[in-house]
Design an enzyme around this catalytic site. Sequence first.
Site, mmCIF file in Angstrom:
data_model
loop_
_atom_site.group_PDB
_atom_site.id
_atom_site.type_symbol
_atom_site.label_atom_id
_atom_site.label_comp_id
_atom_site.label_asym_id
_atom_site.label_seq_id
_atom_site.Cartn_x
_atom_site.Cartn_y
_atom_site.Cartn_z
ATOM 1 N N HIS A 21 0.855 -1.195 0.000
ATOM 2 C CA HIS A 21 0.000 0.000 0.000
ATOM 3 C C HIS A 21 0.892 1.246 0.000
ATOM 4 O O HIS A 21 2.124 1.133 -0.023
ATOM 5 C CB HIS A 21 -0.988 -0.008 1.165
ATOM 6 C CG HIS A 21 -0.378 -0.096 2.528
ATOM 7 N ND1 HIS A 21 0.495 0.840 3.013
ATOM 8 C CD2 HIS A 21 -0.493 -1.018 3.512
ATOM 9 C CE1 HIS A 21 0.863 0.527 4.236
ATOM 10 N NE2 HIS A 21 0.288 -0.621 4.562
ATOM 11 N N HIS A 24 3.911 1.617 2.398
ATOM 12 C CA HIS A 24 5.161 0.961 1.974
ATOM 13 C C HIS A 24 5.835 1.780 0.873
ATOM 14 O O HIS A 24 7.056 1.943 0.849
ATOM 15 C CB HIS A 24 4.900 -0.442 1.415
ATOM 16 C CG HIS A 24 4.104 -1.334 2.316
ATOM 17 N ND1 HIS A 24 2.962 -1.976 1.915
ATOM 18 C CD2 HIS A 24 4.293 -1.672 3.617
ATOM 19 C CE1 HIS A 24 2.489 -2.695 2.918
ATOM 20 N NE2 HIS A 24 3.276 -2.519 3.965
ATOM 21 N N CYS A 129 1.512 -11.002 20.351
ATOM 22 C CA CYS A 129 0.554 -10.509 19.352
ATOM 23 C C CYS A 129 1.130 -10.783 17.971
ATOM 24 O O CYS A 129 2.216 -10.299 17.636
ATOM 25 C CB CYS A 129 0.290 -9.014 19.521
ATOM 26 S SG CYS A 129 -0.633 -8.348 18.111
ATOM 27 N N CYS A 132 1.670 -7.631 15.787
ATOM 28 C CA CYS A 132 2.918 -6.892 16.058
ATOM 29 C C CYS A 132 4.139 -7.777 15.864
ATOM 30 O O CYS A 132 5.249 -7.277 15.786
ATOM 31 C CB CYS A 132 2.968 -6.399 17.495
ATOM 32 S SG CYS A 132 1.718 -5.213 17.950
ATOM 33 N N CYS A 146 -4.602 -6.495 22.085
ATOM 34 C CA CYS A 146 -3.471 -5.630 21.744
ATOM 35 C C CYS A 146 -4.005 -4.259 21.341
ATOM 36 O O CYS A 146 -4.985 -4.163 20.592
ATOM 37 C CB CYS A 146 -2.686 -6.256 20.583
ATOM 38 S SG CYS A 146 -1.562 -5.120 19.790
ATOM 39 N N HIS A 149 -3.729 -4.003 17.553
ATOM 40 C CA HIS A 149 -4.429 -5.012 16.737
ATOM 41 C C HIS A 149 -5.600 -5.610 17.517
ATOM 42 O O HIS A 149 -5.568 -6.775 17.907
ATOM 43 C CB HIS A 149 -3.449 -6.115 16.303
ATOM 44 C CG HIS A 149 -2.308 -5.599 15.496
ATOM 45 N ND1 HIS A 149 -1.089 -5.274 16.040
ATOM 46 C CD2 HIS A 149 -2.219 -5.324 14.169
ATOM 47 C CE1 HIS A 149 -0.299 -4.819 15.092
ATOM 48 N NE2 HIS A 149 -0.950 -4.836 13.948
ATOM 49 N N LYS A 299 -6.509 5.952 10.621
ATOM 50 C CA LYS A 299 -5.374 5.071 10.368
ATOM 51 C C LYS A 299 -5.674 4.245 9.109
ATOM 52 O O LYS A 299 -6.807 3.810 8.911
ATOM 53 C CB LYS A 299 -5.221 4.142 11.586
ATOM 54 C CG LYS A 299 -3.947 3.361 11.563
ATOM 55 C CD LYS A 299 -3.842 2.443 12.763
ATOM 56 C CE LYS A 299 -2.739 1.453 12.478
ATOM 57 N NZ LYS A 299 -2.915 0.166 13.024
ATOM 58 N N LYS A 302 -6.331 -2.453 6.557
ATOM 59 C CA LYS A 302 -7.179 -3.333 5.763
ATOM 60 C C LYS A 302 -8.536 -3.509 6.442
ATOM 61 O O LYS A 302 -9.571 -3.509 5.781
ATOM 62 C CB LYS A 302 -6.474 -4.688 5.612
ATOM 63 C CG LYS A 302 -6.770 -5.318 4.287
ATOM 64 C CD LYS A 302 -5.873 -6.476 3.958
ATOM 65 C CE LYS A 302 -5.878 -7.525 5.061
ATOM 66 N NZ LYS A 302 -5.084 -8.691 4.784
HETATM 67 N N1 MSP Z 1 8.721 -6.387 8.326
HETATM 68 C C1 MSP Z 1 8.804 -5.267 9.193
HETATM 69 C C2 MSP Z 1 10.085 -4.495 8.962
HETATM 70 C C3 MSP Z 1 11.333 -5.291 9.149
HETATM 71 S S1 MSP Z 1 12.744 -4.352 8.749
HETATM 72 C C4 MSP Z 1 13.988 -5.255 9.291
HETATM 73 C C5 MSP Z 1 7.612 -4.330 8.933
HETATM 74 N N2 MSP Z 1 7.010 -4.460 7.778
HETATM 75 S S2 MSP Z 1 5.666 -3.683 7.332
HETATM 76 O O1 MSP Z 1 5.390 -4.161 6.014
HETATM 77 O O2 MSP Z 1 4.653 -3.832 8.304
HETATM 78 O O3 MSP Z 1 5.988 -2.156 7.321
HETATM 79 C C6 MSP Z 1 7.048 -1.643 6.605
HETATM 80 C C7 MSP Z 1 7.131 -0.155 6.594
HETATM 81 O O4 MSP Z 1 5.946 0.457 6.078
HETATM 82 C C8 MSP Z 1 7.377 0.443 7.961
HETATM 83 O O5 MSP Z 1 8.478 1.337 7.872
HETATM 84 C C9 MSP Z 1 6.118 1.180 8.267
HETATM 85 O O6 MSP Z 1 6.383 2.273 9.071
HETATM 86 C C10 MSP Z 1 5.655 1.584 6.879
HETATM 87 N N3 MSP Z 1 4.233 1.885 6.901
HETATM 88 C C11 MSP Z 1 3.204 1.021 7.107
HETATM 89 N N4 MSP Z 1 2.036 1.739 7.153
HETATM 90 C C12 MSP Z 1 2.294 3.052 6.981
HETATM 91 C C13 MSP Z 1 1.516 4.223 6.876
HETATM 92 N N5 MSP Z 1 0.215 4.221 7.017
HETATM 93 N N6 MSP Z 1 2.167 5.390 6.594
HETATM 94 C C14 MSP Z 1 3.518 5.449 6.393
HETATM 95 N N7 MSP Z 1 4.265 4.361 6.497
HETATM 96 C C15 MSP Z 1 3.716 3.169 6.886
HETATM 97 O O7 MSP Z 1 7.319 -3.522 9.798
#
Ligand code: MSP
Length: 485
Positions: A21, A24, A129, A132, A146, A149, A299, A302
């Site tokens: 999304h 990422h 959790c 998390c 949590c 979550h 926030k 999904k």
């Molecule tokens: N797998 C772990 C990271 C391991 S690194 C050794 C993880 N993955 S994640 O897919 O959940 O999230 C990855 C990144 O996307 C994180 O930096 C997170 O902050 C970012 N984001 C997820 N949702 C977000 C928003 N709504 N807005 C901005 N960034 C966000 O955590």
Amino acid sequence: MISQQKFYITTPIYYVNDKPHIGHAYTTIAADVIARYYRLLEYSVFFLTGTDEHGAKVVQSAKTRGKSPKIYASEIAKEFINIWKKLNISNDFFIRTTDSRHEEKVKEVLQKIYSKGYIYEGVYKGSYCIGCEKYLTKDEIVNNHCLLHPNQKIIYQKEKNYFFKLSRFENQLLSIYLNSQNKNHLAILPKDKAKEIVGKLKEGLNDIPISREHIDWGIKLPWDSSQSCYVWVDALFNYWTATRFIKHKNEFWPPNLQLIGKDILWFHAVIWPALLLAADLSLPKKIFAHGFFTINGKKMSKSVGNTITPQKLIRVFGVDATRYLLLSGFSFGSDGDVSISAFNLNYNAQLANGLGNLTSRIIKLINDIDFKPPYSILEGNISSLMKDDRFKFYHRSMTNLEFDKTIKFIQEKIREIDKVLDKEKPWRLKKTNSTLFKKVLNELLLSLFEISLLIEPFMPQTSHKIKNALLEPKRLSGTKLFPRI
Ligand code: MSP
């Protein structure tokens, strides 16, 4: 051998429990802009991203879809690979934690930490959790759920685990953050985030479990195959393992800049450096924790059903505008609300009516005359531009990851050029004063060329289109860089 100055930049590796999304995409585009900028400054850059494929979260998602974790992880990893290609992300490597080369290196480094006495056997009682992927503290549990979550069931467990002696590193960590003379000094940005971490470190550290019992989907501990490495430890080491198994990339260790979201700062600013210290590896130089997107104040998740995919933005705005719009809304270190209607407004004001319109106005002046562009002015690059004091602000804001400021600077330049056009009215001069026309035209062409260089890290395709149009004006005639929406 790589002789130039090196720059190693990473994004987090993304969980494959969910499709990509714009959250990422935010981190990844930001890293791409920086990687491109440093390449343009003639650094030798290694830009790493990838997918985090172990852990209970992935097993759970695969199960609900009736798939094996392996097949499911591969499908989602492909989605990440494809969307980054679409978004023109210039990563040098894509690491997957299920890559056997990564798994081998993780085992190697864990064995080293174990042999040095930083890991011991114990029993963990606690609430896990899956959302998390961690054991929760008391403050993180509200009404038996949590905090982050509420739809996930908390798993209460008591099991044999191996523990990492995190508490041993309290003082060393404080020193690497507070003492800029420390050879391992690590900068956390924005500064308020560094303060948060130092504050928490001062409260003290507990040892942490770094393995889980009888979990098949994970890396087995080399000294006890009934235990799998905790997914976060496995994941954090990706930044190091990739530099071990890719040719020549070992010269890039340690990372110069690690971009992450604020939600995963604790893992990166406390657990990660402690693991590296335990393994006798040097520490990254800088970690930047960016803010979160909310959608219309909520926030993005999904379960709320309000996620925006990068594909959707690309369909509406195109690749370059998507990159631009995601980075330009607000400061990189803060949270910010995004919505399609706000993207629309910015797209029309800044890209269609701003840069797009300016480019058409200038190209129009030359596409119907037999005009040879003054090649000498079209020869520079961003590296030469940065030697000019006029662009100090651009360089500073870019290297401080203040993308909103860099973009405002470019917008200001665009407005200045528009003003020159309005004042000088070259379309009139063209008929009345050819000497002055040429002079004004040269100034305008040079300015537009400079803009094409300044936008290159953000919008590489648009930058090339503008450069091509300056050399061959007819190529752009009739087409719009950014059609109005
Ligand atoms: N797998 C772990 C990271 C391991 S690194 C050794 C993880 N993955 S994640 O897919 O959940 O999230 C990855 C990144 O996307 C994180 O930096 C997170 O902050 C970012 N984001 C997820 N949702 C977000 C928003 N709504 N807005 C901005 N960034 C966000 O955590």
